[in-house]
Design an enzyme around this catalytic site. Structure first.
Site, PDB file in Angstrom:
ATOM      1  N   LYS A   1      -0.033   4.429  -0.321  1.00 55.67           N
ATOM      2  CA  LYS A   1      -0.614   5.617   0.314  1.00 55.67           C
ATOM      3  C   LYS A   1      -0.413   6.716  -0.605  1.00 55.67           C
ATOM      4  O   LYS A   1      -0.211   6.470  -1.848  1.00 55.67           O
ATOM      5  CB  LYS A   1      -0.248   5.739   1.797  1.00 55.67           C
ATOM      6  CG  LYS A   1      -0.119   4.561   2.536  1.00 55.67           C
ATOM      7  CD  LYS A   1       0.047   4.861   4.200  1.00 55.67           C
ATOM      8  CE  LYS A   1       0.621   3.666   4.863  1.00 55.67           C
ATOM      9  NZ  LYS A   1       0.187   3.830   6.215  1.00 55.67           N
TER      10      LYS A   1
ATOM     11  N   GLU B   1      -6.867   4.631   8.127  1.00 53.18           N
ATOM     12  CA  GLU B   1      -6.551   6.148   7.628  1.00 53.18           C
ATOM     13  C   GLU B   1      -7.979   6.663   7.035  1.00 53.18           C
ATOM     14  O   GLU B   1      -8.081   7.910   7.244  1.00 53.18           O
ATOM     15  CB  GLU B   1      -5.053   6.187   6.601  1.00 53.18           C
ATOM     16  CG  GLU B   1      -4.033   5.972   7.402  1.00 53.18           C
ATOM     17  CD  GLU B   1      -2.720   5.522   6.752  1.00 53.18           C
ATOM     18  OE1 GLU B   1      -2.933   5.486   5.511  1.00 53.18           O
ATOM     19  OE2 GLU B   1      -1.862   5.142   7.399  1.00 53.18           O
TER      20      GLU B   1
ATOM     21  N   ASN C   1       0.789  -1.050   0.072  1.00 53.62           N
ATOM     22  CA  ASN C   1       0.156  -0.055  -0.055  1.00 53.62           C
ATOM     23  C   ASN C   1       0.777   1.140   0.072  1.00 53.62           C
ATOM     24  O   ASN C   1       1.553   1.771   1.123  1.00 53.62           O
ATOM     25  CB  ASN C   1      -0.888   0.027   1.270  1.00 53.62           C
ATOM     26  CG  ASN C   1      -1.757   1.367   1.388  1.00 53.62           C
ATOM     27  OD1 ASN C   1      -1.689   1.931   0.482  1.00 53.62           O
ATOM     28  ND2 ASN C   1      -2.295   1.469   2.747  1.00 53.62           N
TER      29      ASN C   1
ATOM     30  N   GLU D   1      -5.401  -5.108  10.467  1.00 50.19           N
ATOM     31  CA  GLU D   1      -4.267  -3.898  10.641  1.00 50.19           C
ATOM     32  C   GLU D   1      -4.593  -3.223  12.120  1.00 50.19           C
ATOM     33  O   GLU D   1      -5.484  -2.132  12.109  1.00 50.19           O
ATOM     34  CB  GLU D   1      -4.425  -2.894   9.652  1.00 50.19           C
ATOM     35  CG  GLU D   1      -4.112  -3.606   8.321  1.00 50.19           C
ATOM     36  CD  GLU D   1      -3.347  -2.626   7.486  1.00 50.19           C
ATOM     37  OE1 GLU D   1      -2.439  -2.938   7.127  1.00 50.19           O
ATOM     38  OE2 GLU D   1      -4.101  -1.520   7.071  1.00 50.19           O
TER      39      GLU D   1
ATOM     40  N   GLY E   1       2.505   2.238  10.580  1.00 53.69           N
ATOM     41  CA  GLY E   1       3.476   3.158  10.422  1.00 53.69           C
ATOM     42  C   GLY E   1       4.204   3.552  11.847  1.00 53.69           C
ATOM     43  O   GLY E   1       4.918   4.691  11.839  1.00 53.69           O
TER      44      GLY E   1
ATOM     45  N   HIS F   1      -9.717   1.097   4.691  1.00 52.70           N
ATOM     46  CA  HIS F   1      -8.047   1.263   5.682  1.00 52.70           C
ATOM     47  C   HIS F   1      -8.324   2.418   6.733  1.00 52.70           C
ATOM     48  O   HIS F   1      -9.222   3.136   6.639  1.00 52.70           O
ATOM     49  CB  HIS F   1      -7.143   2.059   4.643  1.00 52.70           C
ATOM     50  CG  HIS F   1      -5.794   1.949   5.222  1.00 52.70           C
ATOM     51  ND1 HIS F   1      -5.350   2.634   6.191  1.00 52.70           N
ATOM     52  CD2 HIS F   1      -4.850   1.175   5.014  1.00 52.70           C
ATOM     53  CE1 HIS F   1      -4.032   2.656   6.451  1.00 52.70           C
ATOM     54  NE2 HIS F   1      -3.613   1.476   5.854  1.00 52.70           N
TER      55      HIS F   1
ATOM     56  N   SER G   1       3.509  -2.168  10.424  1.00 55.50           N
ATOM     57  CA  SER G   1       4.930  -2.310  10.669  1.00 55.50           C
ATOM     58  C   SER G   1       5.524  -3.562  10.158  1.00 55.50           C
ATOM     59  O   SER G   1       6.515  -4.297  10.722  1.00 55.50           O
ATOM     60  CB  SER G   1       5.081  -2.040  11.912  1.00 55.50           C
ATOM     61  OG  SER G   1       4.640  -0.743  12.261  1.00 55.50           O
TER      62      SER G   1
HETATM   63  C1  PEP Z   1      -0.789   0.058   6.046  1.00 50.72           C
HETATM   64  O1  PEP Z   1      -0.797   1.396   5.894  1.00 50.72           O
HETATM   65  O2  PEP Z   1      -1.727  -0.627   5.693  1.00 50.72           O
HETATM   66  C2  PEP Z   1       0.288  -0.438   6.716  1.00 50.72           C
HETATM   67  C3  PEP Z   1       0.531  -1.633   7.353  1.00 50.72           C
HETATM   68  O3  PEP Z   1       1.516   0.479   6.962  1.00 50.72           O
HETATM   69  P1  PEP Z   1       2.750   0.160   7.673  1.00 50.72           P
HETATM   70  O4  PEP Z   1       3.392  -1.248   7.069  1.00 50.72           O
HETATM   71  O5  PEP Z   1       3.554   1.196   7.048  1.00 50.72           O
HETATM   72  O6  PEP Z   1       2.632  -0.020   9.110  1.00 50.72           O
END
Ligand code: PEP
Length: 248
Positions: free
Chosen positions: A12, A99, A10, A167, A173, A97, A211
Site C-alpha cells: 500500500k 481501497e 501489498n 478479499e 486491515g 483493490h 488479515s
Molecule cells: C490487502 O490490503 O490486500 C490486505 C489483505 O490487507 P491486510 O492483510 O492488512 O488485511
C-alpha cells in the site's frame, strides 16, 4: 494437491528507500530463494519498484504494481501505465483493490479495462473482489462477488495469466480474517462465476486476502481451492512475510 502457491505482499502507501533497504537485508537472511512450490511477490509503492526489482529478482522474488491506468500513455497526471510497470521489472499488477474501489470510485468496468491493459503488456493482473460488511449482513455477499467477477474479469484471459483475490472488505486491515468455511465457499463461488462467463474462463489461482498473518496462514492456505494469499500489513515485515510463505 501439489501446486505453486502465490504469496503476494501489498505494501500500500508504505515504504521509503531506507525501509526498503532494511526489508531486503532481512529478507536476504531468510533465503526466500530456497522455497520451492511458492512464488513470492512484493508490490511496493511505485516509487520503489525500479529500486527493488533487481535485488528481489536475485532472491527469486517477483515484483509488481498496486494499480495501473488502462491507457498506454498521455495526459493522465499522476497515473502509471501497465507498460511503465513492466519497464521497471514488474510481472504482476493488483487491480480493483477495495481501497481503490472505495476511495477512488473504481468501477468493475474500469477494473476490467485495467486488467486488459495489464495483459497487453505481459503483466498478470491480480483482480480483487470482495463484499463489504453491509453487503454480507444483508445476505448479498455471493451475489456481489459473482457480479464483480462477471464484470471485472475480461474474456480471453485465463490460466496462469489470471489471478483473482477474494478479499472481503471487512477483513482487510482489521485483524479479523474470514472463517475457513466462508473462504472455501466464496472460492467455490468465484470458480463457478468464472466458469459461467461467456468464455468459461479458468483461473490459474484464487488468493485469499484479509488479515492473513503467520498465526492463521497455515489453516487458510491448506484449503483446497485457495491458491495463495494477498497480504497487506504483515508483508511489511520480512519475517512475517516469510513465515506466511513457509505456512503454504
Ligand atoms: C490487502 O490490503 O490486500 C490486505 C489483505 O490487507 P491486510 O492483510 O492488512 O488485511
Amino acid at each position: 494437491m501439489s501446486r505453486t502457491m502465490l504469496i503476494a505482499g501489498n505494501w500500500k502507501m508504505n515504504g521509503t528507500r531506507p525501509e526498503a533497504k532494511a526489508f531486503l537485508e532481512k529478507l536476504r537472511g531468510l533465503k526466500p530463494e530456497a522455497r520451492p512450490g511458492r512464488e513470492l511477490l512484493i508490490c511496493p509503492p511505485a516509487t520503489l519498484i525500479g529500486e527493488m526489482a533487481h535485488p528481489l529478482a536475485q532472491l527469486g522474488v517477483s515484483i509488481g504494481g498496486q494499480n495501473c491506468h488502462p491507457g498506454v500513455s498521455g495526459a493522465f497526471t499522476g497515473d502509471i501505465s501497465a507498460g511503465m510497470l513492466r519497464d521497471v521489472g514488474s510481472s504482476h499488477v493488483i487491480v480493483g483493490h477495495s481501497e481503490r474501489r472505495a476511495m477512488h470510485g473504481e468501477t468493475d468496468q474500469l477494473v476490467h479495462a485495467k486488467a486488459r491493459a495489464a495483459r497487453r503488456h505481459g503483466l498478470t493482473p491480480i483482480i480483487c473482489v470482495g463484499e463489504t460488511l453491509a453487503e454480507r449482513e444483508a445476505g448479498h455477499a455471493e451475489t456481489v462477488v459473482r457480479e464483480q467477477v462477471r464484470a471485472s474479469v475480461p474474456d480471453g484471459i485465463e490460466g496462469e495469466a489470471l489471478v483473482l483475490a477474494y478479499e472481503p472488505v471487512w477483513a482487510i486491515g482489521t485483524g479479523r480474517a474470514a472463517t475457513l468455511d466462508d473462504i472455501s465457499m466464496m472460492h467455490h463461488v468465484i470458480r463457478e462465476a468464472l466458469a459461467g462467463k461467456s468464455d468459461g474462463a479458468e483461473c490459474g489461482l484464487i488468493l485469499y486476502g484479509g488479515s492473513v498473518k503467520p498465526s492463521n496462514a497455515a489453516d487458510i492456505l491448506a484449503l483446497d481451492l485457495v491458491g495463495g494469499a494477498l497480504v497487506g500489513g504483515a508483508s511489511l515485515d520480512a519475517g512475517d512475510f516469510m513465515a506466511i510463505a513457509d505456512a503454504a
